[in-house]
Write a protein that holds these residues in place. Structure first.
Motif, PDB file in Angstrom:
ATOM      1  N   THR A  23      16.648 -68.603   9.583  1.00  0.00           N
ATOM      2  CA  THR A  23      15.294 -68.320  10.053  1.00  0.00           C
ATOM      3  C   THR A  23      14.259 -68.809   9.055  1.00  0.00           C
ATOM      4  O   THR A  23      13.246 -69.419   9.429  1.00  0.00           O
ATOM      5  N   PHE A  89      10.145 -60.588  10.625  1.00  0.00           N
ATOM      6  CA  PHE A  89      11.502 -60.659  11.136  1.00  0.00           C
ATOM      7  C   PHE A  89      12.301 -59.529  10.480  1.00  0.00           C
ATOM      8  O   PHE A  89      12.674 -59.626   9.308  1.00  0.00           O
ATOM      9  N   ASN A  91      15.406 -58.612  10.119  1.00  0.00           N
ATOM     10  CA  ASN A  91      16.708 -59.240  10.317  1.00  0.00           C
ATOM     11  C   ASN A  91      17.848 -58.500   9.618  1.00  0.00           C
ATOM     12  O   ASN A  91      18.968 -58.466  10.115  1.00  0.00           O
ATOM     13  N   THR A 143      15.784 -57.524  15.126  1.00  0.00           N
ATOM     14  CA  THR A 143      17.107 -58.051  15.459  1.00  0.00           C
ATOM     15  C   THR A 143      18.036 -56.935  15.906  1.00  0.00           C
ATOM     16  O   THR A 143      18.283 -55.975  15.170  1.00  0.00           O
ATOM     17  N   SER A 145      21.719 -56.024  18.556  1.00  0.00           N
ATOM     18  CA  SER A 145      23.103 -56.470  18.701  1.00  0.00           C
ATOM     19  C   SER A 145      23.568 -56.239  20.135  1.00  0.00           C
ATOM     20  O   SER A 145      23.191 -55.248  20.768  1.00  0.00           O
ATOM     21  N   THR A 184      15.500 -59.623  19.417  1.00  0.00           N
ATOM     22  CA  THR A 184      16.353 -60.803  19.481  1.00  0.00           C
ATOM     23  C   THR A 184      17.777 -60.414  19.100  1.00  0.00           C
ATOM     24  O   THR A 184      17.987 -59.443  18.361  1.00  0.00           O
ATOM     25  N   ASP A 185      18.729 -61.153  19.641  1.00  0.00           N
ATOM     26  CA  ASP A 185      20.138 -60.963  19.294  1.00  0.00           C
ATOM     27  C   ASP A 185      20.704 -62.327  18.934  1.00  0.00           C
ATOM     28  O   ASP A 185      20.675 -63.238  19.760  1.00  0.00           O
ATOM     29  N   PRO A 186      21.187 -62.506  17.704  1.00  0.00           N
ATOM     30  CA  PRO A 186      21.707 -63.821  17.325  1.00  0.00           C
ATOM     31  C   PRO A 186      23.010 -64.175  18.017  1.00  0.00           C
ATOM     32  O   PRO A 186      23.413 -65.346  18.021  1.00  0.00           O
ATOM     33  N   ILE A 209      16.414 -67.546  17.680  1.00  0.00           N
ATOM     34  CA  ILE A 209      16.219 -66.390  16.822  1.00  0.00           C
ATOM     35  C   ILE A 209      14.757 -66.229  16.422  1.00  0.00           C
ATOM     36  O   ILE A 209      14.292 -65.131  16.113  1.00  0.00           O
TER      37      ILE A 209
END
Length: 251
Positions: A23, A89, A91, A143, A145, A184-186, A209
């Motif tokens: 990112t 972010f 993260n 972020t 899951s 967001t989900d990577p 992402i």
């Protein structure tokens, strides 16, 4: 392409490796200045040099996210430097263990998971979003899951579910402002957290992402799965993201 992130400042937690590092590099290439968080300043030293070569400003901060006093001290330091955080972010996360004997999951799994994966991001949001609203601009990407039906990872999964709920509820108060808050989900990637057998290379998270930092339609509460955008240009990803609607609660 000049994006709305150019010249802005982004704070990336868990920036030293994996998805966070990807990112950071991507945002630097878009002209975004960076604050790189890790548990130790030494962990982001090499990344600082890499992103500085893109012509942006960058510095690092450190905090153990399970310690609220260190989270607050990190935010105090950013404020003392006079940096206005435009993009956040959240993260960083921890997955403590895979408990095959899940009925005996240690309470510490839940406590540590919630402190790092939920409470710390919530504290950071609550500190930075009001300032974004005052200035009239902000982009926040939390972020999450996609893990489900795995009680073996219940501490991690429950903490992410709490972050989802926090994000969607708070997003309802931001609608119509130029401060957006999305998830967001990577996806399952080959990182230290995801392990070597994950199906996706960490590079596949780009641009999805980060797409939440570039949307410009004043909508919040959406979920952007990074793997959905793999292979797209940033322009294509933005256009696709802006067609997506927030998933309403069904209960």
């Amino acid at each position: 392409m000049t994006t709305i992130a150019a010249g802005k400042w982004a704070l990336i937690t868990g920036a030293s490796r994996g998805v966070g590092a990807q990112t950071a590099i991507f945002m630097a290439k878009q002209g975004c200045n960076l604050i790189l968080h890790s548990r130790n300043l030494a962990h982001t030293k090499a990344l600082e040099e890499e992103v500085r070569a893109c012509g942006v400003q960058v510095y690092s901060v450190q905090a153990e996210l399970e310690r609220l006093d260190e989270v607050e001290a990190m935010l105090d330091e950013i404020e003392a430097r006079g940096t206005q955080v435009d993009i956040l972010f959240n993260n960083a996360a921890v997955q403590i263990a895979y408990r095959t004997d899940y009925f005996h999951t240690p309470i510490e799994d839940y406590e540590r998971s919630f402190r790092i994966n939920f409470i710390a991001p919530a504290v950071i949001c609550n500190r930075l979003i009001p300032k974004m609203l005052e200035r009239g601009f902000g982009r926040v990407i939390n972020t999450t899951s996609g893990i489900r039906n795995e009680p073996e990872q219940s501490g991690y999964a429950a903490s992410k579910a709490a972050l989802d709920k926090f994000t969607k509820d708070l997003a309802s108060r931001l609608e119509g402002t130029d401060v957006t808050l999305n998830l967001t989900d990577p996806g399952w990637c080959r990182t230290d957290l995801g392990g070597p057998h994950a199906p996706n290379a960490v590079e596949s998270v780009i641009p999805g992402i980060a797409v939440g930092a570039f949307i410009d339609d004043r909508k919040s509460g959406r979920f952007f799965h990074a793997q959905h955008f793999t292979g797209m240009t940033l322009e294509e990803a933005i256009a696709e993201a802006e067609t997506m609607e927030a998933s309403p609660y069904t209960i």
